[in-house]
Design an enzyme around this catalytic site. Structure first.
Site: not given
Ligand code: GAR
Length: 216
Positions: A92, A111, A147
Site C-alpha cells: 500500500m 487490484h 492502479d
Molecule cells: C487485496 O484485495 C489486493 O487486491 C488489494 O489489497 C488486498 C491485499 O490483501 N490491493 C490493492 O488495493 C492495491 N491497490 P492480501 O494482503 O490478503 O493479499
C-alpha cells in the site's frame, strides 16, 4: 526448467502472497518465490511467509527521510536477492516513476476491481454504491499512475442481492487467489509482453472465456 526469481511486496495480511507461494510449490510452476518484503514490520503476511519457509525482509518506509531513500533501500534488497520479477500483493505505498522505470514490465500488481473502474481504496463499497452487477479483480503491469498499466488478466464475480462490502470482498478475494498465480505464470513463462501499452499473448489462451452474465 529455469524458475524466475520472484519477490513479493506486501503491507498486510498477505493472502495473495500465500496464494502465489502455494502455486510456486508445484514443481512445474515457472516462478519461485525467493523473497517476501514488507514495508510494515507488523504485517501478518510476514509470519505466514516465514511459516512457508520463504525468506523475508522488512524495509520500513517510516525509517527513511523520503520516498527516494525508501525506494533505493527496497531496490537494493530486491537486487541482493537476485530478483527478476516483482509482485505487489496488497503493497500500500505508491511507487515513484523512478522505481517503476527500474522494474519496467517486471513489476505487476493485483487490484480488487475490474480496472479501469474503481482505482484506489474501498473498491467494494464503491462498486455497491455504483450498482454494478459484475465486479472483480485485475492483474496488471505497474505504471507510475496508481492502479494503472497494461492489463494481464481479470476475473469477474457477480454482485448478489443483499451483498455487503465484506461479502462482496470475500468473493473477489477468492477470485484474486485464482487469478494472480495464473497471471504470474504467464509473465514468468514470457507468454505475455507489452506492445503499445497493451498486453499481447504469444500463444492465445487455451480456452477462451465464456460470457459471464449477471442480472438482478
Ligand atoms: C487485496 O484485495 C489486493 O487486491 C488489494 O489489497 C488486498 C491485499 O490483501 N490491493 C490493492 O488495493 C492495491 N491497490 P492480501 O494482503 O490478503 O493479499
Amino acid at each position: 526448467m529455469e524458475r524466475r526469481r520472484t519477490a513479493i511486496l506486501i503491507s498486510g495480511r498477505g493472502s495473495n502472497m500465500s496464494a502465489l507461494a502455494a502455486a510456486a510449490m508445484e514443481p512445474d510452476y515457472p516462478a519461485e518465490i525467493s523473497l517476501v518484503v514488507s514495508n510494515r514490520p507488523d504485517a501478518a503476511g510476514l509470519v505466514r511467509a516465514r511459516e512457508m519457509g520463504i525468506a523475508i525482509d522488512v524495509v520500513d518506509h517510516k525509517a527513511f527521510g523520503d520516498k527516494a531513500a525508501f525506494e533505493a533501500a527496497l531496490t537494493a534488497t530486491l537486487e541482493r536477492a537476485g530478483t527478476e520479477i516483482v509482485c505487489l500483493a496488497g503493497f500500500m505505498r505508491l511507487l515513484s516513476e523512478d522505481f517503476v522505470h527500474r522494474w519496467h514490465d517486471r513489476l505487476i500488481n493485483i487490484h480488487p476491481s475490474l480496472l479501469p473502474a474503481f482505482t484506489g481504496l474501498n473498491t467494494h463499497v464503491r462498486a455497491l454504491d455504483a450498482g454494478v452487477k459484475l465486479h472483480g479483480c485485475t492483474v496488471h503491469y505497474v505504471r507510475a499512475a496508481m492502479d494503472n498499466g497494461p492489463i494481464i488478466g481479470q476475473a469477474a464475480v457477480p454482485v448478489l442481492p443483499g451483498d455487503t462490502p465484506e461479502a462482496l470482498g470475500d468473493r473477489v478475494l477468492a477470485a484474486e487467489h485464482q487469478l494472480y498465480p495464473r497471471a504470474l505464470a504467464l509473465v514468468a513463462r514470457e507468454e505475455v509482453r507489452v506492445v503499445d501499452e497493451l498486453v499481447r499473448f504469444s500463444t492465445p489462451p487455451a480456452k477462451p472465456p465464456g460470457m459471464l452474465l449477471s442480472i438482478g
